[in-house]
Design a protein around this motif. Structure first.
Motif, PDB file in Angstrom:
ATOM      1  N   PHE A   1       0.821  -1.207   0.000  1.00  0.00           N
ATOM      2  CA  PHE A   1       0.000   0.000   0.000  1.00  0.00           C
ATOM      3  C   PHE A   1       0.860   1.264   0.000  1.00  0.00           C
ATOM      4  CE2 PHE A   1      -3.670  -2.413   2.285  1.00  0.00           C
ATOM      5  CZ  PHE A   1      -3.964  -3.049   1.080  1.00  0.00           C
ATOM      6  N   LEU A   2       2.175   1.079   0.036  1.00  0.00           N
ATOM      7  CA  LEU A   2       3.099   2.214  -0.044  1.00  0.00           C
ATOM      8  C   LEU A   2       3.531   2.514  -1.481  1.00  0.00           C
ATOM      9  CD1 LEU A   2       5.446   1.401   2.986  1.00  0.00           C
ATOM     10  CD2 LEU A   2       3.813   3.286   2.847  1.00  0.00           C
ATOM     11  N   TYR A   3       3.086   1.715  -2.432  1.00  0.00           N
ATOM     12  CA  TYR A   3       3.591   1.884  -3.807  1.00  0.00           C
ATOM     13  C   TYR A   3       3.312   3.262  -4.413  1.00  0.00           C
ATOM     14  CZ  TYR A   3       5.725  -2.621  -4.586  1.00  0.00           C
ATOM     15  OH  TYR A   3       6.584  -3.686  -4.537  1.00  0.00           O
ATOM     16  N   PRO A   4       2.211   3.939  -4.107  1.00  0.00           N
ATOM     17  CA  PRO A   4       2.057   5.298  -4.642  1.00  0.00           C
ATOM     18  C   PRO A   4       3.046   6.303  -4.069  1.00  0.00           C
ATOM     19  CG  PRO A   4      -0.076   4.370  -4.044  1.00  0.00           C
ATOM     20  CD  PRO A   4       0.966   3.457  -3.474  1.00  0.00           C
ATOM     21  N   ILE A   5       3.661   5.964  -2.927  1.00  0.00           N
ATOM     22  CA  ILE A   5       4.631   6.871  -2.305  1.00  0.00           C
ATOM     23  C   ILE A   5       6.036   6.621  -2.823  1.00  0.00           C
ATOM     24  CG2 ILE A   5       5.480   7.772  -0.089  1.00  0.00           C
ATOM     25  CD1 ILE A   5       3.051   6.572   1.249  1.00  0.00           C
TER      26      ILE A   5
END
Length: 477
Positions: free
Chosen positions: A440-444
């Motif tokens: 869930f950190l991939y957009p960051i």
């Protein structure tokens, strides 16, 4: 949908379907982006064109499902109709871009230092192997459980319906709508190829961010750092939807960054950013947190407060309009716009939601201030606590830890770097308070990659100056 077909036929049809939709999407996206604004640079326009084009294809499938016309014949008419309208333009644009790309990469590569040349070659090899993995039948957990099973159930029913016993299949998902196209023609390699392609766009977008707001050296280094995330090539080869969400999410913030750095403050860039945020919201519920951060960013950066409502509207209204079909569908069918999260819904009493919440909040090592402070260490030393599927490979790039040197280098970094760090910190806080899953950190990660690249370049310069070595002044060139 039909009988199984031999693997080699599956592969050929999947590739044909992908390239057909790619060319159609280029044509459709080009028309829409240019109708909104013709002031985007070629690189920006290309990324916006292809992603918006695929979204249009997906929304066609969505509306066919909402009116109960989700079958092979109607879907074929939809795709053929788009082809008649957009295929010639898509071919023309793609040929032109291919020629410009060849010119772009011919000269600079020879000017790179040998280490970076070798790293780029290694990245290319990794992504070729990732594509090789993508050209195998689906086997990943979330793909088989939600992202393919949901569309399969929709196609079987001929419409989009609520699936209380498959909670993940009720989420908004542009990816699942596109996957339906492969399933309706019995070519299950198409979804994997498409998600792999969005992984490629994810990397190119990071490179574009680096060169647009810093320089080419930062862009190349940011790309290499991003591709150093061990699980990225594996994730790209699965039938997940995380890279769809990540691409649209980052594009939304990219447009906001373009607007912030634009002296004229063109509202068209806010409009396109809103469209991309709407598409992110139409891909994953977690984009709701991204939208909150984007609105706060706008409020912070709008200097003329009398224009506050107008400019926020330019961003938020397109986002709401584009995302609304998914949330209205869940509200009407399930009694909850984010069904079944938070308040449950049809066949989801609060007791059942509590069981799901216990699962979602079981990731990570805790929610105390101490846990937050130790997060950079725990992500690497207690990896298994943060992952669902991917094991010890599902960790961030360890080079991101250089961001901890920011207090010592902040004077050397630009205002844009500081802005990125603020955004990263706020989004990490939202992530920490939610389900602490690494993917869930991939957009960051793209933002982390370009800030890390800049910190490494500044650190390199500082170390060279400190040690007195003045002959070598470059980390990439």
């Amino acid at each position: 949908m039909g009988l199984e077909i031999p693997f080699h036929i599956n592969l050929l049809l999947s590739l044909f379907l992908f390239f057909y939709l790619f060319l159609v999407s280029m044509g459709v996206g080009y028309f829409l982006v240019n109708r909104i604004s013709n002031k985007f640079s070629l690189g920006d326009q290309t990324l916006l064109t292809i992603t918006l084009g695929f979204a249009v294809v997906a929304y066609g499938i969505l509306f066919l499902g909402l009116i109960g016309a989700l079958n092979r014949l109607v879907i074929s008419f939809w795709l053929l109709g788009l082809g008649v309208i957009a295929l010639p333009k898509g071919i023309t644009i793609s040929v032109s871009l291919l020629g410009k790309f060849r010119q772009y990469i011919k000269t600079p590569f020879s000017t790179l230092i040998p280490f970076v040349q070798q790293a780029i070659v290694l990245v290319i090899i990794i992504w070729v192997l990732s594509l090789w993995m993508a050209l195998t039948p689906p086997w990943d957990y979330d793909g088989l459980m939600y992202h393919l099973e949901g569309p399969r159930q929709f196609l079987k029913a001929g419409r989009i319906l609520l699936l209380p016993d498959n909670w993940g299949a009720n989420s908004p998902s542009i990816g699942a709508m596109l996957y339906s196209i492969g399933l309706v023609y019995n070519v299950d390699l198409f979804p994997k190829i498409l998600h792999w392609f969005y992984g490629l766009l994810y990397c190119l977008l990071t490179f574009r961010l680096g060169i647009r707001f810093y320089d080419k050296a930062s862009g190349i280094l940011a790309l290499l750092i991003l591709c150093g995330i061990p699980n990225l090539p594996f994730l790209a080869s699965w039938t997940y939807v995380d890279l769809f969400w990540s691409v649209y999410d980052v594009l939304a913030f990219y447009c906001l960054f373009l607007w912030i750095n634009d002296a004229e403050k063109q509202n068209e860039r806010l409009l396109v950013g809103g469209v991309m945020m709407g598409l992110a919201l139409a891909t994953k519920y977690l984009a709701l947190m991204s939208a909150v951060v984007a609105i706060f960013l706008l409020i912070w950066k709008i200097e003329q407060k009398k224009l506050l409502i107008k400019r926020i509207s330019f961003f938020s209204l397109p986002a709401l309009l584009i995302a609304s079909p998914w949330y209205l569908k869940n509200l009407i069918l399930g009694g909850n716009p984010i069904y079944p999260l938070i308040i449950g819904g049809m066949e989801w009493p609060l007791e059942r939601w509590q069981l799901l919440a216990d699962h979602l909040y079981s990731y990570g090592v805790g929610y105390s201030l101490r846990d937050f402070i130790l997060l950079p260490i725990n992500l690497f030393t207690k990896t298994k606590e943060f992952v669902t599927f991917g094991g010890y490979l599902d960790i961030p790039n360890p080079l991101f830890l250089f961001l901890l040197l920011y207090p010592f280098l902040h004077k050397k970094l630009s205002n844009f770097s500081r802005l990125l760090i603020v955004i990263i910190f706020i989004r990490l806080c939202f992530w920490f308070l939610g389900s602490q899953q690494t993917r869930f950190l991939y957009p960051i990660f793209p933002l982390l990659s370009i800030v890390t690249s800049k910190i490494l370049i500044e650190l390199n310069s500082a170390l060279l100056k400190f040690t007195g070595y003045r002959k070598i002044r470059r980390i990439v060139y």
